[in-house]
Structure formats: structure tokens, C-alpha cells
Enzyme design. Structure first.
Site, PDB file in Angstrom:
ATOM      1  N   LEU A   1       0.852  -1.185   0.000  1.00 48.94           N
ATOM      2  CA  LEU A   1       0.000   0.000   0.000  1.00 48.94           C
ATOM      3  C   LEU A   1       0.885   1.231   0.000  1.00 48.94           C
ATOM      4  O   LEU A   1       1.994   1.210   0.549  1.00 48.94           O
ATOM      5  CB  LEU A   1      -0.898   0.030   1.245  1.00 48.94           C
ATOM      6  N   ASP A   2       0.388   2.320  -0.586  1.00 46.90           N
ATOM      7  CA  ASP A   2       1.113   3.583  -0.515  1.00 46.90           C
ATOM      8  C   ASP A   2       1.315   3.982   0.947  1.00 46.90           C
ATOM      9  O   ASP A   2       0.531   3.608   1.832  1.00 46.90           O
ATOM     10  CB  ASP A   2       0.332   4.693  -1.215  1.00 46.90           C
ATOM     11  N   GLU A   3       2.345   4.764   1.174  1.00 46.43           N
ATOM     12  CA  GLU A   3       2.651   5.219   2.540  1.00 46.43           C
ATOM     13  C   GLU A   3       1.437   5.846   3.211  1.00 46.43           C
ATOM     14  O   GLU A   3       1.157   5.580   4.386  1.00 46.43           O
ATOM     15  CB  GLU A   3       3.803   6.223   2.494  1.00 46.43           C
TER      16      GLU A   3
END
EC number: 5.4.99.-
Length: 333
Positions: free
Chosen positions: A154-156
Site C-alpha cells: 500500500l502507498d505510505e
């Protein structure tokens, strides 16, 4: 000054003592009599050629009836055929005592709920403070020799469910499920505006922006990308909406790019939303504090039991606060 590698709060992984994980076994049937061991393992367990090549290099990687075997050995009906994987650790990931929200864990896999602001895996500039650092510490505290193997990322600044395999075979099996769409992921998003059609599918190819390689754009020359969405609710007379989304493909930044492309950028998205230019609704942006995207649902078939498993992660506090702000917009129009 103490660094991440000398600070006593961090423990560097070490090579575990020689040993193997619990064996995975199948018994050859009458119809499989005379098959090569490699064919049996590929057909019955789905063992990849890459993993098979790795297993045959170790003393107990491949066994028939308790004795060392080789991939080309023939099997007889009734033979107990086993694979054993050597125990391992992520020697390059520092164990760090961070909060780790475990949704599910067994001997084979771990499902965690990642908070926004946490990177999944160490990268340049993010050697500590990641989900990997937290998981490695968790396993060391339990005395487990496990290497960090995320099945997806997942993106940060996206929160929610991340699936992690605890050995190479499980990682291979789950990665295949992820690649062919058998792992189903559901997202909740809060976006500006609302789609013209309440329930639909965004089919728009995505690729890097030639002028900014870290940025993704919709372009005819891009990779096929598809996102299904359903509008759950609108707020403030259509000024914002809550969406449920499912990915058919897994391109980098796919949801963020697709929603921006249909005119519904994520609230709080500092790359693809109005916040990138200092715009957007101030109270909504402040409440979210990051892109308003949450990986809320995940289902898969357990590689070892064959059971269909499904999990949900509730909205984190900041998105609950955003939803309250959006509900207030209904009262003011």
C-alpha cells in the site's frame, strides 16, 4: 551519535540456526505411480520451478519416505513426498518495537492493518519505522525465524490490510492468487465531487508521466488498468462522496489516478488532488491529514487449508473524523 544500526532500540536480524520449517507432504496416488517427483509436486502442490530449484539444493528440501530425493526421481503409489524449506530471517531489516495491529496470524501468514504514514518495506530514506521493521521485531520476540515477504503493498499514506507470507511456498501461492485476481481487495475512499454514474467501471490505461517519472497519468499508450466503484453516499449536495472500490488491476497509484481522471480526486491527496496546489476544502483536508483511502476488505484462499478467508479493517480515527466533517456539510448544504 547513534544510528539505526547502533542504537540499542533496534535489533539487527541474524542468520538463524540450521533448521527447516514444518514439512509440506503429499502421498502419491495410483494414477501418479511412475511420475517424476517434480511433476507430482507441481501438479499436487503447485510448487513453482523456481522454488523447486531452490529446494533441491538443500539436504532435506526434497524427500521421499524420509530419505533425500531429487526432482527427477520416480515416485510410487503410496510414497510420502515432502518439501522442506530452510528457516530464514530478513537479515537486512532491523527489528524495531513499533505498534503492529495484527488482524490474523498463523504459522503460514500474517495479515496486518497498516496505519497511514507507514511505509510497507524499507527503502532509501525509510530504513526504519516501516511495517517490515515492526513485523520482524514481532517474530523475533516470538522466537520465529521468518523473512518478511509482503504479497502486495500500500502507498505510505494509504491505511488498511496488508497480507504477508511467512515462507517461500506460501508467498508463491498467494502471489499467484494476487496476480490472477483471486485475492479480492476492497477500498473505501472519500473524494471531491461525485461520479456522474453512481455505479461503474473505470477502464483507462496508466503509465508514468514522461515529464515526471514518479507521477502516473492516464494515457492511451499505458498499461491496461480497471477500477470498479460504487457511490455509497454523497455529501453537501454532491460536493463530496464516499466510494467503495475494487481493483481489477494493480497499477501504482491506480485508484488515485483513476478518481482524478473522472473528476473525483481523493480528499487529502497531495499529489493528484487539489491539495497539491493548496486547494480543496480546508476543514476536510485537515481532518483527513492524508489521502482519504483505506484498504478495508481482503479475501483469499488459504494456501495450506484451502479455506476461503475474508477480513475487514475498520476506518481509522482520522477518516472517521473526516466522515463527521462531511456529514456536517449535509447540514450546511
Amino acid at each position: 551519535m547513534a544510528t539505526a544500526r547502533t542504537d540499542p532500540r533496534y535489533v539487527q536480524g541474524s542468520v538463524p540456526p540450521h533448521g527447516y520449517y514444518e514439512p509440506i507432504a503429499v502421498v502419491a496416488g495410483e494414477a501418479e505411480h511412475g511420475w517424476r517427483l517434480s511433476k507430482l509436486l507441481e501438479r499436487r502442490l503447485g510448487v513453482s520451478r523456481k522454488l523447486l530449484s531452490r529446494l533441491k539444493l538443500t539436504e532435506k528440501g526434497l524427500m521421499i519416505n524420509g530419505a533425500r530425493a531429487y526432482s527427477g526421481d520416480p515416485v510410487a503409489a503410496g510414497d510420502v513426498c515432502e518439501i522442506r524449506m530452510e528457516q530464514e530471517r530478513s537479515e537486512d531489516i532491523l527489528a524495531q518495537p513499533l505498534p503492529l495491529e495484527i488482524v490474523y496470524e498463523d504459522d503460514w501468514l500474517l495479515l496486518a492493518s497498516k496505519p497511514a504514514g507507514m511505509v510497507v518495506h524499507p527503502t532509501h530514506g525509510h530504513y526504519t519505522g516501516t511495517l517490515a521493521n515492526a513485523a520482524v521485531h514481532h517474530w523475533q520476540q516470538r522466537g520465529e525465524n521468518v523473512r518478511f515477504r509482503p504479497v502486495h503493498r500500500l502507498d505510505e499514506d494509504t491505511s488498511g490490510l496488508v497480507l504477508i507470507a511467512k515462507n517461500p511456498y506460501v508467498h508463491q501461492q498467494l502471489s499467484e492468487q494476487h496476480g490472477d485476481g483471486r485475492i479480492r481487495k476492497g477500498y473505501v475512499a472519500y473524494a471531491y465531487g461525485s461520479p456522474a454514474i453512481a455505479l461503474g467501471r473505470i477502464d483507462a490505461p496508466i503509465d508514468r508521466d514522461p515529464a515526471a517519472p514518479h507521477y502516473r497519468i492516464v494515457t492511451p499508450a499505458g498499461y491496461a488498468s480497471a477500477t470498479r466503484y460504487e457511490t455509497e453516499r454523497t455529501y453537501g449536495g454532491g460536493r463530496a462522496c464516499k466510494l467503495r472500490l475494487r481493483l481489477e488491476t494493480g497499477r501504482t497509484h491506480q485508484i488515485r489516478v483513476h478518481l482524478g481522471w473522472i473528476g473525483c480526486p481523493l480528499i487529502g491527496d497531495r499529489m493528484y488532488g487539489p491539495a497539491a496546489d493548496g486547494g480543496g476544502d480546508g476543514s476536510w483536508e485537515e481532518a483527513a491529514g492524508r489521502q482519504a483511502l483505506h484498504a478495508a476488505e481482503l479475501s483469499f484462499v488459504h494456501p495450506m487449508t484451502g479455506r476461503e478467508m475474508g477480513f475487514e479493517a475498520p476506518l481509522p480515527p482520522e477518516l472517521q473524523a473526516l466522515e463527521r466533517e462531511l456529514l456536517a456539510a449535509d447540514l450546511t448544504g
